[in-house]
Write an enzyme that holds these catalytic residues in place. Structure first.
Site: not given
Length: 151
Positions: A36, A41-43, A46
Protein backbone atom coordinates in the site's frame (compact mmCIF):
# COMPACT_ATOMS: atom_id res chain seq x y z
CA UNK A 1 6.81 -18.12 -10.43
CA UNK A 2 9.92 -20.24 -10.90
CA UNK A 3 13.41 -19.29 -12.08
CA UNK A 4 13.46 -19.18 -15.87
CA UNK A 5 9.81 -18.12 -16.17
CA UNK A 6 9.10 -15.27 -18.56
CA UNK A 7 7.49 -11.96 -17.67
CA UNK A 8 3.71 -12.41 -17.66
CA UNK A 9 1.82 -10.61 -20.45
CA UNK A 10 -0.25 -8.43 -18.12
CA UNK A 11 -0.94 -4.70 -18.22
CA UNK A 12 -0.64 -2.22 -15.35
CA UNK A 13 -1.32 1.53 -15.25
CA UNK A 14 1.10 4.39 -14.57
CA UNK A 15 0.18 7.32 -12.30
CA UNK A 16 -0.80 9.40 -15.37
CA UNK A 17 -3.18 6.67 -16.56
CA UNK A 18 -0.95 5.19 -19.28
CA UNK A 19 -1.20 1.40 -19.62
CA UNK A 20 2.11 -0.51 -19.60
CA UNK A 21 2.51 -4.12 -20.70
CA UNK A 22 5.10 -5.71 -18.40
CA UNK A 23 6.55 -7.62 -21.35
CA UNK A 24 7.47 -4.23 -22.87
CA UNK A 25 9.70 -3.14 -19.96
CA UNK A 26 13.35 -2.39 -20.66
CA UNK A 27 15.36 -5.48 -19.73
CA UNK A 28 16.90 -6.39 -17.38
CA UNK A 29 13.98 -5.40 -15.15
CA UNK A 30 13.15 -5.35 -11.47
CA UNK A 31 9.45 -5.65 -10.67
CA UNK A 32 8.56 -5.31 -7.03
CA UNK A 33 5.17 -5.67 -5.39
CA UNK A 34 4.22 -3.80 -2.24
CA UNK A 35 1.01 -3.68 -0.18
CA UNK A 36 0.00 0.00 0.00
CA UNK A 37 1.11 3.52 -0.86
CA UNK A 38 2.26 5.80 1.95
CA UNK A 39 2.59 3.17 4.68
CA UNK A 40 5.86 3.05 6.58
CA UNK A 41 7.42 -0.09 5.05
CA UNK A 42 6.22 0.66 1.53
CA UNK A 43 7.45 4.24 1.74
CA UNK A 44 10.85 3.11 2.94
CA UNK A 45 11.09 0.51 0.17
CA UNK A 46 10.19 3.04 -2.55
CA UNK A 47 12.65 5.56 -1.07
CA UNK A 48 15.40 2.92 -1.02
CA UNK A 49 14.81 1.95 -4.67
CA UNK A 50 14.66 5.67 -5.57
CA UNK A 51 17.95 6.34 -3.78
CA UNK A 52 19.58 3.61 -5.91
CA UNK A 53 17.82 4.61 -9.16
CA UNK A 54 21.07 5.91 -10.70
CA UNK A 55 22.77 2.58 -9.98
CA UNK A 56 19.95 0.61 -11.62
CA UNK A 57 19.96 3.00 -14.61
CA UNK A 58 23.75 2.68 -14.96
CA UNK A 59 23.25 -1.10 -15.14
CA UNK A 60 20.59 -0.59 -17.83
CA UNK A 61 17.90 -2.01 -15.56
CA UNK A 62 14.35 -0.71 -15.26
CA UNK A 63 12.59 -0.73 -11.89
CA UNK A 64 8.82 -0.80 -11.41
CA UNK A 65 6.90 -0.97 -8.15
CA UNK A 66 3.34 -2.33 -8.30
CA UNK A 67 0.44 -2.23 -5.86
CA UNK A 68 -3.35 -2.30 -6.18
CA UNK A 69 -3.61 1.40 -5.25
CA UNK A 70 -5.23 3.57 -7.95
CA UNK A 71 -3.05 5.69 -10.27
CA UNK A 72 -4.01 8.94 -8.47
CA UNK A 73 -2.76 7.48 -5.17
CA UNK A 74 0.59 6.66 -6.80
CA UNK A 75 0.85 10.23 -8.09
CA UNK A 76 0.34 11.63 -4.57
CA UNK A 77 2.76 9.08 -3.11
CA UNK A 78 5.47 10.04 -5.63
CA UNK A 79 4.98 13.78 -5.07
CA UNK A 80 4.86 13.54 -1.26
CA UNK A 81 8.11 11.57 -0.99
CA UNK A 82 10.01 12.76 -4.09
CA UNK A 83 10.18 9.22 -5.46
CA UNK A 84 12.07 8.59 -8.69
CA UNK A 85 11.24 4.90 -9.07
CA UNK A 86 8.43 3.98 -11.45
CA UNK A 87 5.14 2.91 -9.90
CA UNK A 88 2.12 1.25 -11.46
CA UNK A 89 -1.38 0.22 -10.45
CA UNK A 90 -2.76 -3.29 -10.67
CA UNK A 91 -6.34 -2.45 -9.74
CA UNK A 92 -7.80 -5.58 -11.35
CA UNK A 93 -5.23 -7.84 -9.66
CA UNK A 94 -4.07 -9.50 -12.90
CA UNK A 95 -0.37 -8.81 -12.23
CA UNK A 96 -0.67 -9.92 -8.59
CA UNK A 97 -2.30 -13.16 -9.74
CA UNK A 98 0.26 -13.76 -12.51
CA UNK A 99 3.16 -13.33 -10.05
CA UNK A 100 1.41 -15.23 -7.24
CA UNK A 101 1.70 -12.39 -4.72
CA UNK A 102 -1.99 -12.03 -3.77
CA UNK A 103 -2.94 -14.13 -0.80
CA UNK A 104 -3.91 -14.50 2.82
CA UNK A 105 -1.99 -12.39 5.33
CA UNK A 106 -2.18 -11.87 9.06
CA UNK A 107 -1.71 -8.76 11.16
CA UNK A 108 -2.60 -8.22 14.80
CA UNK A 109 -4.37 -11.59 14.88
CA UNK A 110 -6.62 -10.78 11.91
CA UNK A 111 -6.55 -12.64 8.61
CA UNK A 112 -7.13 -10.73 5.38
CA UNK A 113 -6.26 -10.83 1.69
CA UNK A 114 -3.38 -8.66 0.51
CA UNK A 115 -0.19 -8.31 -1.50
CA UNK A 116 2.91 -10.18 -0.36
CA UNK A 117 5.96 -7.90 -0.49
CA UNK A 118 8.03 -9.57 -3.21
CA UNK A 119 10.61 -8.65 -5.85
CA UNK A 120 11.41 -10.28 -9.18
CA UNK A 121 14.54 -9.75 -11.27
CA UNK A 122 14.31 -10.56 -14.97
CA UNK A 123 17.47 -10.83 -17.05
CA UNK A 124 18.16 -9.39 -20.48
CA UNK A 125 16.51 -12.50 -21.99
CA UNK A 126 13.21 -11.70 -20.19
CA UNK A 127 13.49 -14.75 -17.94
CA UNK A 128 13.26 -14.72 -14.15
CA UNK A 129 16.79 -14.67 -12.75
CA UNK A 130 15.93 -14.26 -9.05
CA UNK A 131 12.88 -13.85 -6.83
CA UNK A 132 12.67 -12.53 -3.29
CA UNK A 133 9.53 -13.52 -1.35
CA UNK A 134 8.35 -12.14 1.99
CA UNK A 135 10.80 -9.25 1.66
CA UNK A 136 12.18 -7.42 4.68
CA UNK A 137 12.72 -3.81 3.61
CA UNK A 138 16.03 -2.80 5.29
CA UNK A 139 18.87 -3.47 2.85
CA UNK A 140 16.61 -5.09 0.26
CA UNK A 141 17.02 -2.56 -2.58
CA UNK A 142 20.82 -2.75 -2.21
CA UNK A 143 20.68 -6.57 -2.35
CA UNK A 144 18.61 -6.37 -5.55
CA UNK A 145 21.14 -3.98 -7.11
CA UNK A 146 23.94 -6.44 -6.19
CA UNK A 147 22.00 -9.20 -7.95
CA UNK A 148 21.62 -6.95 -11.02
CA UNK A 149 25.40 -6.50 -11.13
CA UNK A 150 25.84 -10.28 -10.86
CA UNK A 151 23.69 -10.97 -13.96
Amino acid sequence: MDDGATIPAVTVTTPDGTPIRLVDLVLPAVIYFYPKDDTSGCTREAQDFSALADGFAAAGTSVLGISKDPPASHGKFIAKHGLTVGLASDEDGSACDAFGVWGEKQMYGKTYMGIERATFLFGADGRLAKAWRKVRVPGHAAAVLEAVHAL
